[in-house]
Write a protein that holds these residues in place. Sequence first.
Motif, PDB file in Angstrom:
ATOM      1  N   ASN A  79       1.021  -1.220  -0.152  1.00  0.00           N
ATOM      2  CA  ASN A  79       0.077  -0.005   0.105  1.00  0.00           C
ATOM      3  C   ASN A  79       0.810   1.285   0.101  1.00  0.00           C
ATOM      4  N   GLY A  80       0.354   2.273  -0.676  1.00  0.00           N
ATOM      5  CA  GLY A  80       0.816   3.596  -0.629  1.00  0.00           C
ATOM      6  C   GLY A  80       2.429   3.609  -1.535  1.00  0.00           C
ATOM      7  N   ILE A  81       2.477   2.593  -2.243  1.00  0.00           N
ATOM      8  CA  ILE A  81       3.604   2.963  -3.264  1.00  0.00           C
ATOM      9  C   ILE A  81       3.791   3.848  -4.097  1.00  0.00           C
ATOM     10  N   GLY A  82       4.865   4.434  -4.130  1.00  0.00           N
ATOM     11  CA  GLY A  82       4.836   5.526  -5.014  1.00  0.00           C
ATOM     12  C   GLY A  82       6.329   6.072  -5.133  1.00  0.00           C
ATOM     13  N   TYR A  83       6.582   7.509  -5.191  1.00  0.00           N
ATOM     14  CA  TYR A  83       7.806   8.014  -5.329  1.00  0.00           C
ATOM     15  C   TYR A  83       7.700   9.717  -4.999  1.00  0.00           C
ATOM     16  N   PRO A  84       8.780  10.214  -4.516  1.00  0.00           N
ATOM     17  CA  PRO A  84       8.628  11.688  -4.162  1.00  0.00           C
ATOM     18  C   PRO A  84       8.199  12.682  -5.498  1.00  0.00           C
ATOM     19  N   ALA A 100      13.350   3.730 -13.091  1.00  0.00           N
ATOM     20  CA  ALA A 100      13.575   3.939 -11.755  1.00  0.00           C
ATOM     21  C   ALA A 100      14.383   5.108 -11.520  1.00  0.00           C
ATOM     22  N   GLU A 101      14.138   6.471 -12.271  1.00  0.00           N
ATOM     23  CA  GLU A 101      14.651   7.541 -11.995  1.00  0.00           C
ATOM     24  C   GLU A 101      13.747   8.733 -12.341  1.00  0.00           C
ATOM     25  N   PRO A 102      13.191   9.142 -10.939  1.00  0.00           N
ATOM     26  CA  PRO A 102      12.255  10.205 -11.066  1.00  0.00           C
ATOM     27  C   PRO A 102      12.798  11.721 -11.183  1.00  0.00           C
ATOM     28  N   THR A 103      13.971  12.020 -11.327  1.00  0.00           N
ATOM     29  CA  THR A 103      14.489  13.164 -11.299  1.00  0.00           C
ATOM     30  C   THR A 103      15.099  13.835 -12.750  1.00  0.00           C
ATOM     31  N   LYS A 104      15.446  12.915 -13.435  1.00  0.00           N
ATOM     32  CA  LYS A 104      15.839  13.029 -14.999  1.00  0.00           C
ATOM     33  C   LYS A 104      15.378  12.019 -15.733  1.00  0.00           C
ATOM     34  N   VAL A 105      15.279  12.229 -17.065  1.00  0.00           N
ATOM     35  CA  VAL A 105      15.080  11.529 -18.074  1.00  0.00           C
ATOM     36  C   VAL A 105      16.400  10.429 -18.601  1.00  0.00           C
ATOM     37  N   ILE A 106      16.316   9.274 -18.365  1.00  0.00           N
ATOM     38  CA  ILE A 106      17.846   8.414 -18.883  1.00  0.00           C
ATOM     39  C   ILE A 106      17.323   7.483 -20.005  1.00  0.00           C
ATOM     40  N   ASN A 107      18.058   6.850 -20.604  1.00  0.00           N
ATOM     41  CA  ASN A 107      18.046   5.857 -21.590  1.00  0.00           C
ATOM     42  C   ASN A 107      17.694   4.629 -21.616  1.00  0.00           C
ATOM     43  N   GLU A 108      18.040   3.992 -20.427  1.00  0.00           N
ATOM     44  CA  GLU A 108      17.877   2.691 -20.118  1.00  0.00           C
ATOM     45  C   GLU A 108      16.926   2.290 -18.914  1.00  0.00           C
ATOM     46  N   ASP A 346       8.745   3.969  -1.311  1.00  0.00           N
ATOM     47  CA  ASP A 346       9.288   4.036  -2.544  1.00  0.00           C
ATOM     48  C   ASP A 346       9.453   2.920  -3.451  1.00  0.00           C
ATOM     49  N   PHE A 347       8.912   2.925  -4.589  1.00  0.00           N
ATOM     50  CA  PHE A 347       9.026   1.781  -5.433  1.00  0.00           C
ATOM     51  C   PHE A 347      10.195   1.118  -5.721  1.00  0.00           C
ATOM     52  N   ARG A 348      11.156   1.903  -5.683  1.00  0.00           N
ATOM     53  CA  ARG A 348      12.504   1.580  -5.508  1.00  0.00           C
ATOM     54  C   ARG A 348      12.952   0.566  -4.771  1.00  0.00           C
ATOM     55  N   GLY A 349      12.404   0.742  -3.605  1.00  0.00           N
ATOM     56  CA  GLY A 349      12.614  -0.299  -2.415  1.00  0.00           C
ATOM     57  C   GLY A 349      12.178  -1.568  -2.818  1.00  0.00           C
ATOM     58  N   THR A 350      10.976  -1.890  -3.350  1.00  0.00           N
ATOM     59  CA  THR A 350      10.477  -3.043  -4.059  1.00  0.00           C
ATOM     60  C   THR A 350      11.433  -3.528  -5.074  1.00  0.00           C
ATOM     61  N   ALA A 363      21.684  -4.049  -6.880  1.00  0.00           N
ATOM     62  CA  ALA A 363      20.653  -2.937  -7.119  1.00  0.00           C
ATOM     63  C   ALA A 363      21.074  -1.721  -7.338  1.00  0.00           C
ATOM     64  N   PRO A 364      21.602  -1.118  -6.489  1.00  0.00           N
ATOM     65  CA  PRO A 364      21.941   0.443  -6.364  1.00  0.00           C
ATOM     66  C   PRO A 364      22.221   1.158  -7.820  1.00  0.00           C
ATOM     67  N   SER A 365      23.012   0.405  -8.728  1.00  0.00           N
ATOM     68  CA  SER A 365      23.309   1.015 -10.062  1.00  0.00           C
ATOM     69  C   SER A 365      22.279   0.817 -10.974  1.00  0.00           C
ATOM     70  N   ILE A 366      20.967  -0.019 -10.603  1.00  0.00           N
ATOM     71  CA  ILE A 366      20.188  -0.406 -11.469  1.00  0.00           C
ATOM     72  C   ILE A 366      18.849   0.458 -11.373  1.00  0.00           C
ATOM     73  N   VAL A 367      18.676   0.571  -9.638  1.00  0.00           N
ATOM     74  CA  VAL A 367      17.573   1.779  -9.341  1.00  0.00           C
ATOM     75  C   VAL A 367      18.177   2.963  -8.791  1.00  0.00           C
ATOM     76  N   ASN A 368      19.356   3.142  -9.302  1.00  0.00           N
ATOM     77  CA  ASN A 368      19.989   4.667  -8.971  1.00  0.00           C
ATOM     78  C   ASN A 368      19.845   5.044  -7.546  1.00  0.00           C
ATOM     79  N   GLY A 369      20.291   4.136  -6.456  1.00  0.00           N
ATOM     80  CA  GLY A 369      20.351   4.500  -5.273  1.00  0.00           C
ATOM     81  C   GLY A 369      20.146   3.222  -4.376  1.00  0.00           C
TER      82      GLY A 369
END
Length: 379
Positions: A79-84, A100-108, A346-350, A363-369
């Motif tokens: 429940n309550g899954i999302g991002y800032p 998995a990147e909410p702050t900028k547009v990336i290619n992959e 944060d959905f990136r925790g899932t 995970a960090p390099s894939i989910v950006n953190g």
Amino acid sequence: MSSNGSNGNDKSMVFIQLTGGNDALNTVIPYTDGQYFDNRPTVGFDREKVLPLDDKLSLNPAMAPIKNLYDRGKVAIINGIGYPTPSRSHFRSMDIWHTAEPTKVINEGWLGKTVRELDPNGENVLTAVNFGRGLPRALSANGVPVASVGDLATYGLYPDIKDDQIRQQTLAMFSQMYGGSGRDAVKEFIHQTGQGVLKGADILGTAPQKYSSSVEYADNPLAKSLKDVAQIMFADIGTRIYYTGQGSYDHHSGEVPLHTGLIGDMSSAVSDFMDDMEEHGYDKDTIIVIFSEFGRRIKDNGSGTDHGSGGVAFVIGGSVNGGLYGDQPSLKSDDQLEGDMHFSNDFRGTYTELLEDWMGVDAPSIVNGNFEKLNFTGK
């Protein structure tokens, strides 16, 4: 955690994208909260008709098959899954979930990166398979081949050519087109893609012939896609990531009958697929992930609901620690985000938990953190 399942099969993930913005509040319903009924005089469900999970939350009445799986401990509801700073744009929000990147547009895409980690030398062109038209951004990554299957029964190159000699000649021409030497970078990419398509089509074509099951799938498009997933999974051709979708959940009007129909079809399709996996011994080695790009507004618009935030996701499988995860967002006026639910996790925790604790991938390099896990895996 090992990437091999309890039955000796490689662990795999099946993603179901509920396209259009699934209404989280009419999927997991706070049926004892008066503010739910105050805000939803048109689309709200009678508390006597819902499927209680506990004394506060319930499932949509059309989700009885999922409720049955939940009662058996096979469903984690997040429940309550999302991002800032959520976006209410379909395209941007889905892009955020896919990369998995909410702050900028990336290619992959995050799953494309995952495939690269699982198969760094590109030895299996079918490590990931998409069911549907086009290629989701989540699966897109440089040098990563992904097959997109519309209908497995007719999948392949030139399947409509009935004369076998002519078809073989046509396939030989296709292969020759992507051969040769002296290629530049663009031609090399096209060559690799073409050879991957040729090899993948040949392998996938054998899957339906090997499939046998007593399960009768529901008659809806998602059930058909999940049956195709089962056929490929049981053929043991090394596929680890499966992706499909259902929609549209963008119900600005006429929501109750439309949403009820879709969520009911999804529930029955997933239940049939779980039955099939249990019959074949894959249920403990497979996780199903169901998500949408955002939720809907708390207050209905008189016929439906508009774009909002604060969603719900489902993680389903024989090795899932079933139960309720994440805090259900408050519906109080002072706790709302401009008329929407706040996200509580944060959905990136899932994603992190799926990657590290299920697939055995950093995970960090894939989910950006680095993100907090919910611990729904590891039964």
